[in-house]
Design an enzyme around this catalytic site. Sequence first.
Site, PDB file in Angstrom:
ATOM      1  N   ARG A  30     -22.179  26.656  34.194  1.00 49.83           N
ATOM      2  CA  ARG A  30     -20.757  26.328  34.077  1.00 49.83           C
ATOM      3  C   ARG A  30     -19.930  27.614  34.086  1.00 49.83           C
ATOM      4  O   ARG A  30     -18.873  27.679  34.716  1.00 49.83           O
ATOM      5  CB  ARG A  30     -20.486  25.523  32.810  1.00 49.83           C
ATOM      6  CG  ARG A  30     -21.054  24.116  32.832  1.00 49.83           C
ATOM      7  CD  ARG A  30     -20.639  23.334  31.592  1.00 49.83           C
ATOM      8  NE  ARG A  30     -19.208  23.092  31.564  1.00 49.83           N
ATOM      9  CZ  ARG A  30     -18.534  22.722  30.476  1.00 49.83           C
ATOM     10  NH1 ARG A  30     -19.166  22.586  29.319  1.00 49.83           N
ATOM     11  NH2 ARG A  30     -17.232  22.507  30.539  1.00 49.83           N
ATOM     12  N   CYS A  35     -15.325  28.282  24.626  1.00 46.61           N
ATOM     13  CA  CYS A  35     -16.314  27.421  25.286  1.00 46.61           C
ATOM     14  C   CYS A  35     -15.543  26.509  26.227  1.00 46.61           C
ATOM     15  O   CYS A  35     -14.623  26.958  26.911  1.00 46.61           O
ATOM     16  CB  CYS A  35     -17.115  26.643  24.249  1.00 46.61           C
ATOM     17  SG  CYS A  35     -16.092  25.649  23.134  1.00 46.61           S
TER      18      CYS A  35
END
Length: 283
Positions: A181, A240
């Site tokens: 990611r 995050c």
Amino acid sequence: MAGWTTVVQADIFSMALNRTDVVILDCRFSLLDPVLGEQAWRQGHLPGAQYAHLERDLSDMTQKGQGRHPWPQVETFVSKLAQWGIDPSTQVIAYDDGDGAFAARLWFLLRSLGHEKVAVLDGGWSHWVSLGLPTTSMQRAPMTVRPYPAVFDTTYLLDADAVQAHLDDGGMLLDARAAVRFRGEEEPIDRVAGHVPGAINRPYAQNLGPDGRFKSPMQLAAEFRELLAGRDPVEVVSMCGSGVTACHTLLAMERAGLRGARLYTGSWSGWITDPTRPVATGA
């Protein structure tokens, strides 16, 4: 009693289940199906555990432009603490299914209020059950509501502009998402793939050993000191996807004795709400 302030082992905590100063919060949650965690809690949980829902209790989903799990308003959150029977002297124990990511969100929420006696149950529900420790489906009787007089220390909470200024000043931004990611190779949740330019990737799973439990304080200290390369922990901001698993990094750092790192509350999902902000891909 000084209390547990980062991580507590299941076998040790099992001996404190009947303590009147302890409140247990079940933080199990599924990003794919937000009702599953509470359903699991109703079917079985640690004796006395109450349920803390990520989106209903630990976030303010009415806020726009602040990411998928916006930081809650302090008035709403401290009111919820009172309903759970928590005051500043309470020992709080949080757990989730296993890796501690959702429980760590609650841990940092309380830490941001100045609450010291809060810890994550190492290994969570899955480890607790594997040890054959007590569980129940009975719900705890309503707690005595005690006002919680506190406000968030906003010096530990950064928005996108503060993060950019932090990077411009040479600060370190740690991204706790999985490497694929971060690199922009896969993005199963957010509409834009990639990362904040200048961020460094350290997936939160690296805080755990092969058994899914936290690495020792010494091992974490060695790993983070190598990563920080002489920096003070206060120079670190954690992020995050939505400000949840980033708290796992903050918990691991404090377990390692490295206290003072801060949180980018909106994280990647907040960063990309403004299409003029830069996006990087690759390692």
